[in-house]
Design an enzyme around this catalytic site. Structure first.
Site, PDB file in Angstrom:
ATOM      1  N   SER A  95       0.837  -1.191   0.000  1.00 16.61           N
ATOM      2  CA  SER A  95       0.000   0.000   0.000  1.00 16.61           C
ATOM      3  C   SER A  95       0.882   1.255   0.000  1.00 16.61           C
ATOM      4  O   SER A  95       1.740   1.422  -0.864  1.00 16.61           O
ATOM      5  CB  SER A  95      -0.970  -0.044   1.183  1.00 16.61           C
ATOM      6  OG  SER A  95      -1.968   0.948   1.078  1.00 16.61           O
ATOM      7  N   ASP A 217     -10.083  -3.924  -5.879  1.00 13.73           N
ATOM      8  CA  ASP A 217      -9.452  -3.274  -4.731  1.00 13.73           C
ATOM      9  C   ASP A 217     -10.014  -1.865  -4.640  1.00 13.73           C
ATOM     10  O   ASP A 217      -9.741  -1.023  -5.496  1.00 13.73           O
ATOM     11  CB  ASP A 217      -7.928  -3.251  -4.930  1.00 13.73           C
ATOM     12  CG  ASP A 217      -7.157  -2.624  -3.777  1.00 13.73           C
ATOM     13  OD1 ASP A 217      -7.794  -2.009  -2.898  1.00 13.73           O
ATOM     14  OD2 ASP A 217      -5.918  -2.747  -3.766  1.00 13.73           O
ATOM     15  N   HIS A 245      -7.542  -5.257  -0.549  1.00  9.09           N
ATOM     16  CA  HIS A 245      -6.332  -4.441  -0.563  1.00  9.09           C
ATOM     17  C   HIS A 245      -5.140  -5.110   0.133  1.00  9.09           C
ATOM     18  O   HIS A 245      -4.073  -4.516   0.199  1.00  9.09           O
ATOM     19  CB  HIS A 245      -6.644  -3.086   0.109  1.00  9.09           C
ATOM     20  CG  HIS A 245      -5.588  -2.047  -0.069  1.00  9.09           C
ATOM     21  ND1 HIS A 245      -5.125  -1.643  -1.307  1.00  9.09           N
ATOM     22  CD2 HIS A 245      -4.899  -1.312   0.850  1.00  9.09           C
ATOM     23  CE1 HIS A 245      -4.199  -0.719  -1.149  1.00  9.09           C
ATOM     24  NE2 HIS A 245      -4.025  -0.502   0.143  1.00  9.09           N
TER      25      HIS A 245
END
Length: 266
Positions: A95, A217, A245
């Site tokens: 991320s 996502d 995610h």
């Protein structure tokens, strides 16, 4: 300050192997990689750490001034690499840590020799000709909700971020991770994350780079993966058979296979 204790650094795996650094995302800690470490441990030296303000890091080292930009977190990563005298390590960032890895590689090119971006996003807010997945109003509302009631925000958002509604235990784990983070420090990290724009930084990436995206996502839609792939000439894009995610938790076999294939190619 001792960096190992400041960032709760853990070193495991094969001490003779190439080094892989695993870096967690917002609201998480190094425990999120527990399903990845066994896939690497035989062949690679594995380094894990917690950013200051996360996990079991030394909270007394937190500075809102430093951690109000992604560069502050990148300095954490670089200082961990320097403390261990790493050379040509592979930096695996989940991320927001994907962009932190880009910055860290720019700050210390001798320390980081390849990047793996897991569900990356260089900018979360839509822009002209760019779809990040959120309007500016969406992000303003998200941050206002987080700052008004962090625990309530965590309970509501964790299952959305994780996806995989048929496996509620995954959303519960992410919620518990969010809730274990100090709300004031989480507020700073959230603003730094969701208001960031690292698109120009991608142009400077010259090391081999693997981009891992999921089929669905809500945080990093597939248009973002395609954008990052176009922006980084030395990149390979792999779409995992995974949703949500956090594919290293929801689809560890597919994630680990893509990761180890890339590592072997180096």
């Amino acid at each position: 300050m001792d960096i190992a204790s400041r960032n709760h650094v853990t070193v495991t795996g094969n001490p003779q192997g190439p080094t892989v650094v695993l870096a967690h995302g917002f609201g998480c800690d190094q425990n999120m990689w527990r399903l990845t470490v066994p896939a690497l441990a035989d062949d690679y030296r594995v380094v894990l750490f917690d950013y200051v303000g996360s996990g079991r890091s030394d909270a007394s080292a937190f500075s809102e001034d430093r951690y109000s930009s992604l560069e502050g977190y990148a300095r954490d990563a670089v200082e961990v690499c320097e403390a261990l005298d790493l050379r040509d390590a592979v930096f695996v960032g989940h991320s927001v840590s994907a962009m932190i890895g880009v910055l860290a590689a720019g700050l210390a090119p001798d320390r980081i020799g390849a990047l793996v971006m897991v569900a990356p996003s260089p900018r979360y807010i839509d822009d002209q000709g760019y779809r990040g997945g959120f309007s500016a109003e969406d992000i303003d509302e998200l941050l206002a909700s987080l700052e008004a009631n962090y625990l309530g925000w965590s309970a509501a958002m964790a299952p959305v971020i994780m996806g995989n509604a048929d496996r509620p235990e995954l959303g519960d784990e992410l919620r518990n991770s969010f809730c274990a983070t100090d709300p004031d420090m989480a507020r700073v990290f959230a603003r730094t994350t969701f208001l960031s724009d690292s698109r120009d930084d991608l142009k400077g990436v010259t090391v081999p780079t693997l981009i891992l995206e999921c089929t669905q996502d809500v945080i990093a839609p597939r248009e973002v993966g395609a954008f990052v792939h176009r922006a980084v000439p030395s990149s390979t894009l792999v779409t995992l058979d995974a949703t949500g995610h956090c594919p290293h938790l929801s689809a560890p076999e597919a994630t680990n296979r893509a990761l180890t294939d890339f590592l072997a190619s180096l």
